[in-house]
Structure formats: structure tokens, C-alpha cells
Design a protein around this motif. Structure first.
Motif, short mmCIF file in Angstrom:
data_model
loop_
_atom_site.label_atom_id
_atom_site.label_comp_id
_atom_site.label_asym_id
_atom_site.label_seq_id
_atom_site.Cartn_x
_atom_site.Cartn_y
_atom_site.Cartn_z
N GLN A 135 40.85 -10.20 -109.17
CA GLN A 135 41.69 -10.32 -108.22
C GLN A 135 42.76 -11.23 -108.82
O GLN A 135 44.20 -10.72 -108.39
N VAL A 184 37.38 -1.35 -109.83
CA VAL A 184 37.55 -2.01 -111.04
C VAL A 184 37.61 -1.06 -112.23
O VAL A 184 37.00 0.08 -112.40
N ASN A 232 31.66 -0.51 -109.23
CA ASN A 232 32.33 0.76 -109.15
C ASN A 232 31.47 1.59 -108.02
O ASN A 232 32.14 2.41 -107.21
N ILE A 255 41.55 -4.92 -111.71
CA ILE A 255 41.12 -4.50 -110.31
C ILE A 255 42.52 -3.84 -109.79
O ILE A 255 43.59 -4.34 -110.00
N ILE A 313 35.06 -10.42 -108.94
CA ILE A 313 35.96 -9.85 -108.04
C ILE A 313 37.01 -10.87 -107.99
O ILE A 313 38.17 -10.50 -107.98
#
Length: 320
Positions: A15, A50, A44, A62, A11
């Protein structure tokens, strides 16, 4: 590393980077591509947006509207956490000393983003070396590195050296930006060392994009580089070295016990097994399970703990 930790790393990477390939995530996390796709599927299902771009130049990205902002503690809160690592130690009966230090280090890196906070912490005398690189925020540093890689432009970096206890300017051709073991790193060619090196973003005081053009070598392998330089990313972990002999050697070599394990051949029936861990409580029982075929070389405190346990066992059974 747990699945949860891997998902967080994915993540954070997505990001801050526009597009990341499955291969890059696989090399960074030390898992196969099938596992990466399962991780993306899990994200997801958790409604984290994503998306996948197919094709030769594809990858994952993302949704820009999704943002997981790093938490920012007050200076007093952060000081209290840092001070706790000095007070809560194994000598004082706190068995999770290493885990606490690792957690505080990760929190500190996500929380300290400006020079004012650095100056306040420098006055306390705590972690002064580690907090040198905060003239620019983490977001600013990552943004400039991404731009330089996209445009193929070298970076001029004011970088703090722990060995020299001072900062100096270096020219870097950035190859990869990775989030690993709770920290951000840029990997690239350094003109000072005349070789590829790793730069911790927390030790970058400032950086600027130059007009000098560079090309990433086609034969550079991120996976090979990470395997060769695994120690660089484990500075806050405990290095555990075990000497295996006899029948245990073939068994140890036949399995993948840890993502950053390293095996050195000493002889036909003797090896040195090295891993980096957050804590040593779990590995102690594992080592004892091999009996005389396993000997702790380092750390010394773990060797002494196992010796004490063996002495206590010997005391229990000496009359039989």
C-alpha cells in the motif's frame, strides 16, 4: 508469526511502496520466495488487487484504488487502552499482559499521527518517549522516504534518541523501508554512526529530502542485516533464553523453531537458545518437555514459574 499477520504486513507494505520484490518480502518476513508467491495468490483469491510485474526490474504492486486506511481512535479511547496496560498485569491475575502491551503498542503506532495528540498524551506522563515522532503523519514520512530512495537523495532526519532523551539531526542514506513486527522502519547509512542503522518512523520528528546524491552499496544484504539486528525489531517482545544440554542439543540445532531464533555455542553439548515472543504461556510446556536438559536463564519470572511447577510435581510424586 501467523499467515494472517504476514498477509497484513504484505498488504501494508504494498500500500505504501510502489513496487516490492519477492526477495525483499522474503527477507522481511523470514520466509522463502515460494511462500511469498503463495501469499500473493491467497490475496488475489481474496479479491485484493495485487499485480505482478515480470522481468529483471519486476515485483508486486497493489491497485492504487485499493486503500486499507489505518484506524484512528479518539484520544480518550487510546488513553483508556494505554491505561489498561498498567492495570491488567500478571501480578493482578491477567495472564495475557505481554500480549496486551504488544497489541496496544501496534494500535498506538497506527493511531498517533499528529503533534496535537502527542502533546495531550505527554501531559499524562504516559509513553512520552515513544510519542515524540509525530510532527508529520505516517503517510508523509513514508512518501518522503520512498521519493528519496527512488531519486537516490539523502534524508535529513530529526530523530529522537531514547538514550539521550532528546532529538538531533542525522543524515541518512535510505536503503530499505520495511514494515516489521507491526511497525515501520527505514534502514540506511547514518553519517553520525558511520554505519548502517535502523530508524523507527515513530521516533522521526521530521524529515526532508536533501540534494545530496547517494548510491546503495551493491554488497548490502537486507537479509544479513535483519539477521544481525533482530533484537532491534523485538523491543516490545519478551526475550526468552534457554540453556540446552545433553541429548537435546543436537535436536534443537536440527530444527527451525522460530523465525527469530539465535543459538550460541557454549560447549560441545551445551547451547544458549534465544527467541523473542509475544507471550510465554505456550513456551513453558515446551521447555518442560525437555526435562533436565532445558534450563530457563531469562526472564526471571518464567524461571520462577517453572520452578514452582516442578515443586508442585515433586510434591505429588514424593511418596512413590
Amino acid at each position: 508469526m501467523s499467515k494472517f499477520s504476514h498477509l497484513l504486513e504484505i498488504i501494508l507494505t504494498l500500500q505504501y511502496k510502489e513496487l516490492v520484490t519477492a526477495s525483499e518480502l522474503s527477507e522481511t518476513l523470514k520466509v522463502d520466495k515460494k511462500t511469498i508467491y503463495r501469499y500473493i495468490d491467497s490475496l488475489n483469491k481474496a479479491n485484493i488487487p495485487v499485480h505482478t510485474v515480470k522481468g529483471r526490474y519486476g515485483g508486486f504492486y497493489i491497485d492504487k484504488n485499493f486503500y486499507m486506511k489505518p484506524f484512528n481512535l479518539t484520544k480518550e479511547e487510546l488513553k483508556s487502552l494505554i491505561m489498561s496496560t498498567y492495570l491488567l498485569t500478571k501480578e493482578n491475575g491477567f495472564i495475557y499482559e505481554n500480549q496486551l502491551k504488544d497489541a496496544v503498542c501496534k494500535i498506538k503506532q497506527l493511531s498517533l499521527n499528529n503533534s496535537e495528540e502527542f502533546n495531550d498524551f505527554r501531559d499524562t506522563g504516559l509513553f512520552s518517549l515513544e510519542l515524540i515522532g509525530n510532527e508529520e503523519s505516517l503517510e508523509e514520512k513514508i512518501s518522503k522516504i520512498n521519493i528519496s530512495m527512488n531519486r537516490g537523495r539523502s534524508l535529513s532526519i530529526d530523530y529522537f534518541s531514547i538514550n539521550k532523551n532528546d532529538s538531533s539531526m542525522v543524515k541518512v542514506d535510505p536503503y530499505n523501508l520495511i514494515f516489521k513486527e507491526g511497525s515501520w522502519y527505514v534502514i540506511g547509512y547514518c553519517d553520525v554512526k558511520n554505519d548502517v542503522d535502523v530508524f523507527d518512523l515513530t521516533r522521526i520528528k521530521s524529515l526532508k529530502i536533501t540534494k545530496d546524491v547517494y548510491m546503495r552499496p551493491h554488497n548490502f544484504s537486507l537479509n544479513e542485516f535483519l539477521n544481525k539486528n533482530c533484537c532491534t525489531f523485538n523491543e516490545n517482545k519478551t526475550k526468552v533464553v534457554i540453556k540446552f544440554t545433553g541429548k537435546s542439543v543436537a535436536f534443537i540445532k536440527s530444527c527451525k523453531w522460530h523465525i527469530n531464533q539465535h543459538i550460541k555455542e557454549l560447549s560441545k553439548d551445551s547451547i544458549l537458545f534465544t527467541i523473542y515472543l509475544d507471550g510465554t504461556d505456550d513456551v513453558k510446556a515446551w521447555i518442560l518437555g525437555f526435562g533436565k536438559d532445558a534450563e530457563i536463564i531469562e526472564p526471571l519470572y518464567l524461571r520462577n514459574e517453572i520452578k514452582q511447577e516442578i515443586d508442585e510435581l515433586n510434591e505429588k510424586y514424593k511418596n512413590f
